[in-house]
Design an enzyme around this catalytic site. Structure first.
Site, PDB file in Angstrom:
ATOM      1  N   TYR A 171      -4.158   2.098  16.162  1.00  0.00           N
ATOM      2  CA  TYR A 171      -2.906   2.015  16.917  1.00  0.00           C
ATOM      3  C   TYR A 171      -3.135   1.850  18.416  1.00  0.00           C
ATOM      4  O   TYR A 171      -2.467   1.077  19.071  1.00  0.00           O
ATOM      5  CB  TYR A 171      -2.050   3.270  16.661  1.00  0.00           C
TER       6      TYR A 171
ATOM      7  N   GLU B 281      -3.652  -0.010   8.343  1.00  0.00           N
ATOM      8  CA  GLU B 281      -2.447   0.364   9.094  1.00  0.00           C
ATOM      9  C   GLU B 281      -2.572  -0.163  10.504  1.00  0.00           C
ATOM     10  O   GLU B 281      -3.624  -0.036  11.146  1.00  0.00           O
ATOM     11  CB  GLU B 281      -2.276   1.887   9.200  1.00  0.00           C
TER      12      GLU B 281
ATOM     13  N   ARG C 229       0.861  -1.180   0.000  1.00  0.00           N
ATOM     14  CA  ARG C 229       0.000   0.000   0.000  1.00  0.00           C
ATOM     15  C   ARG C 229       0.900   1.233   0.000  1.00  0.00           C
ATOM     16  O   ARG C 229       1.633   1.465   0.967  1.00  0.00           O
ATOM     17  CB  ARG C 229      -0.898  -0.042   1.232  1.00  0.00           C
TER      18      ARG C 229
ATOM     19  N   HIS D 177      -2.507  11.091   0.906  1.00  0.00           N
ATOM     20  CA  HIS D 177      -2.023  10.848   2.261  1.00  0.00           C
ATOM     21  C   HIS D 177      -1.396  12.159   2.756  1.00  0.00           C
ATOM     22  O   HIS D 177      -0.191  12.254   2.960  1.00  0.00           O
ATOM     23  CB  HIS D 177      -1.040   9.678   2.267  1.00  0.00           C
TER      24      HIS D 177
ATOM     25  N   GLU E  14      -6.961   8.678   6.273  1.00  0.00           N
ATOM     26  CA  GLU E  14      -7.145   9.381   7.534  1.00  0.00           C
ATOM     27  C   GLU E  14      -7.521  10.847   7.349  1.00  0.00           C
ATOM     28  O   GLU E  14      -6.770  11.750   7.765  1.00  0.00           O
ATOM     29  CB  GLU E  14      -5.884   9.261   8.395  1.00  0.00           C
TER      30      GLU E  14
ATOM     31  N   ASN F  45      -7.562   2.080  10.185  1.00  0.00           N
ATOM     32  CA  ASN F  45      -6.236   2.195  10.798  1.00  0.00           C
ATOM     33  C   ASN F  45      -6.410   2.244  12.306  1.00  0.00           C
ATOM     34  O   ASN F  45      -7.234   3.007  12.818  1.00  0.00           O
ATOM     35  CB  ASN F  45      -5.535   3.482  10.356  1.00  0.00           C
TER      36      ASN F  45
HETATM   37  O1  IFM Z   1       2.898   7.525  10.107  1.00  0.00           O
HETATM   38  C1  IFM Z   1       1.527   7.621  10.280  1.00  0.00           C
HETATM   39  C2  IFM Z   1       0.809   7.451   8.965  1.00  0.00           C
HETATM   40  O2  IFM Z   1       1.230   8.369   8.027  1.00  0.00           O
HETATM   41  C3  IFM Z   1      -0.680   7.620   9.152  1.00  0.00           C
HETATM   42  N1  IFM Z   1      -1.181   6.795  10.217  1.00  0.00           N
HETATM   43  C4  IFM Z   1      -0.468   6.809  11.461  1.00  0.00           C
HETATM   44  C5  IFM Z   1       1.013   6.576  11.232  1.00  0.00           C
HETATM   45  C6  IFM Z   1       1.768   6.558  12.578  1.00  0.00           C
HETATM   46  O3  IFM Z   1       1.602   7.768  13.230  1.00  0.00           O
END
Ligand code: IFM
Length: 496
Positions: free
Chosen positions: A319, A395, A98, A142, A187, A317
């Site tokens: 985290y 992500e 990607r 992006h 995002e 995405n």
């Molecule tokens: O590095 C970023 C990415 O560009 C977009 N999502 C979160 C990642 C980590 O912060």
């Protein structure tokens, strides 16, 4: 009603031969294994072959905006090293890559004819991937708006959505014969609310009303791009959008904290999923922000049918979760929500909400808590709210303070633990009904982490920026093993 094309299918593009341990649950047939990057974070070659500045070139050159004054001028030099990078992906067994396209590279002013030299880079990259048996997944945006479009007002201006549709048409023409999976935006929450609200991202504006206007125009840009791509791509092309959905949790069971969670869910998630997947903006978001924007004039009658054009898959995405309260509930921080400190809030209309870090959990180098259950909950929440919508984890990953040992290896057991926990969460979510079609590790390699510059390393591959030498970390080898097995490998016996 969830907007999903009835014939939406994600065909596996590379045969996956399962080699799991007896008894280890396999991932679904055709599950796509990938890794992700983004143009400004890895390409470099910022002024080559006709590319002109994007808002991130300008922002990173503005003193005090990016740690150490780092810029994406060279980054991981992917522009020149893509051949070696694809060979490395192949060695790791990746099935998909990607990447994002730098708008400023292919249409430097954001308007008018394309620059063939810029398009050629992406043609060559895609051809290299296809030759290696790796499925290309192209993201159109992006975060790197051509600076000239920002000078004309940027995303708070409606015209920017039209420029994006023109750019999408250029890309469909250039790559439509060889790229089958497309993502409009990555995002958009960050583009709108970090870019125009808190100002910790480019273009660094701190105008809450403009941030909301930007969100609407990003939604419109997504919808217009879906229209253009559907028109110009072969019928089998898969079209998606990627959202960083916040897995919002109230700190306590109080009604006030529940309201804080509702507010952040509205301006963090439903501001996008509402119009894109339901064809409407949430009433509570409109009420929370009515003092900032007049939604009845911002959103034209014809906009919502465009924005809600069906997608084939939703990119998610994830985290870390987002734990919120009213300030009264605890010592949370209204400014540091994990997206960088600013005197300005990225949460228009809900500036009073406080953010918390979970206690007793490991943290990454971003100071984000490691919480795989958040991914499980998120995938099931989206499935509950939008039944039948295919999902893709576009992500997931973690930054740690990696270094090369004297032996030349990079040992990153924390990242392996992070990935294992989150892949296990994906498997549990699939078992419980989520239709997850793939997983993209963020990131293939260390890169420019926006306002943190090169100080944070998210890669599975270590990049020595002085020499541009790539060293696959232990996690890269571990991930290659996962892909080969199509299942999680056994946890090594600590006493063996
Ligand atoms: O590095 C970023 C990415 O560009 C977009 N999502 C979160 C990642 C980590 O912060």
């Amino acid at each position: 009603m969830t907007a999903v094309r009835p014939d939406a299918t994600l065909t596996p593009t590379a045969a996956t031969v399962p080699h799991g341990e007896p008894g280890a649950p396999l991932f679904p047939a055709g599950f796509v294994w990938g890794a992700a990057t983004a143009a400004y974070q890895v390409e470099g070659a910022a002024a080559e072959d006709g590319r002109t500045p994007s808002i991130w070139d300008t922002f990173s050159r503005t003193p005090g905006k990016v740690r150490n004054g780092d810029t994406g001028d060279i980054a991981a030099d992917h522009y020149h090293r893509y051949g070696d990078d694809v060979a490395l992906m192949k060695r790791l067994g990746l099935k998909a890559y990607r990447f994002s396209v730098s708008w400023s590279r292919v249409q430097p002013t954001g308007r008018g004819p394309a620059v063939e030299r810029g398009l050629d880079f992406y043609r060559k990259l895609v051809d290299e991937l296809l030759t290696a048996g790796i499925t290309p997944v192209a993201t159109l945006y992006h975060w790197d708006l051509p600076q000239e479009l920002e000078d004309a007002g940027g995303w708070p201006e409606r015209a920017t959505a039209e420029r994006f549709a023109d750019y999408a048409a250029i890309m469909a023409g250039a790559l439509g014969d060889r790229v089958g999976m497309w993502t409009t935006l990555n995002e958009p929450w960050c583009s709108a609310f970090l870019g125009y609200g808190s100002g910790v991202h480019a273009p660094g504006r701190t105008e809450p009303a403009a941030a909301l206007r930007a969100a609407h125009h990003l939604n419109l840009a997504h919808g217009r791009a879906v229209e253009v791509l559907r028109d110009r791509l072969p019928a089998a092309a898969q079209i998606s959008v990627t959202l960083n959905l916040h897995q919002v949790r109230p700190l306590t069971t109080s009604a006030e904290d529940a309201d804080a969670a509702r507010r952040i869910d509205a301006v963090g998630n439903r501001v996008f999923t509402g119009p894109m997947l339901r064809g409407e903006y949430p009433e509570d978001l409109i009420a929370d922000t009515a003092h900032l924007v007049d939604w009845s004039t911002l959103v034209r009658d014809s906009d919502l049918p465009v924005i809600s054009r069906p997608v084939d898959v939703l990119g998610v995405n994830y985290y870390t979760p987002t734990i919120v309260s009213t300030p009264a509930s605890g010592a949370g921080d209204t400014r540091n929500d994990g997206h960088g400190n600013s005197d300005h809030s990225p949460w228009p209309g809900s500036e009073h909400v406080a953010f918390h870090l979970a206690e007793g959990r490991p943290r990454t180098a971003m100071n984000w808590s490691v919480d795989p259950d958040g991914l499980y909950d998120l995938l099931l929440d989206v499935t509950r709210d939008h039944p039948g919508l295919p999902l893709m984890v576009t992500e997931n990953g973690a930054a740690f303070d990696d270094y090369v040992t004297p032996e030349g290896t990079v040992e990153d057991p924390e990242r392996i633990a992070y990935l294992r926990g989150h892949l296990d969460a994906v498997q549990r979510a699939v078992a419980d009904g989520a239709d997850v079609r793939g997983y993209f590790l963020w990131s293939l390699m260390d890169n420019f982490e926006w306002a943190y510059g090169y100080s944070k390393r998210f890669g599975a591959v270590y990049v020595d920026y002085a020499s541009q030498l790539r060293t696959p970390k232990a996690s890269a080898h571990w991930y290659a093993d996962v892909i080969r097995r199509h299942a999680l490998p056994p946890v090594p016996d600590a006493h063996a």
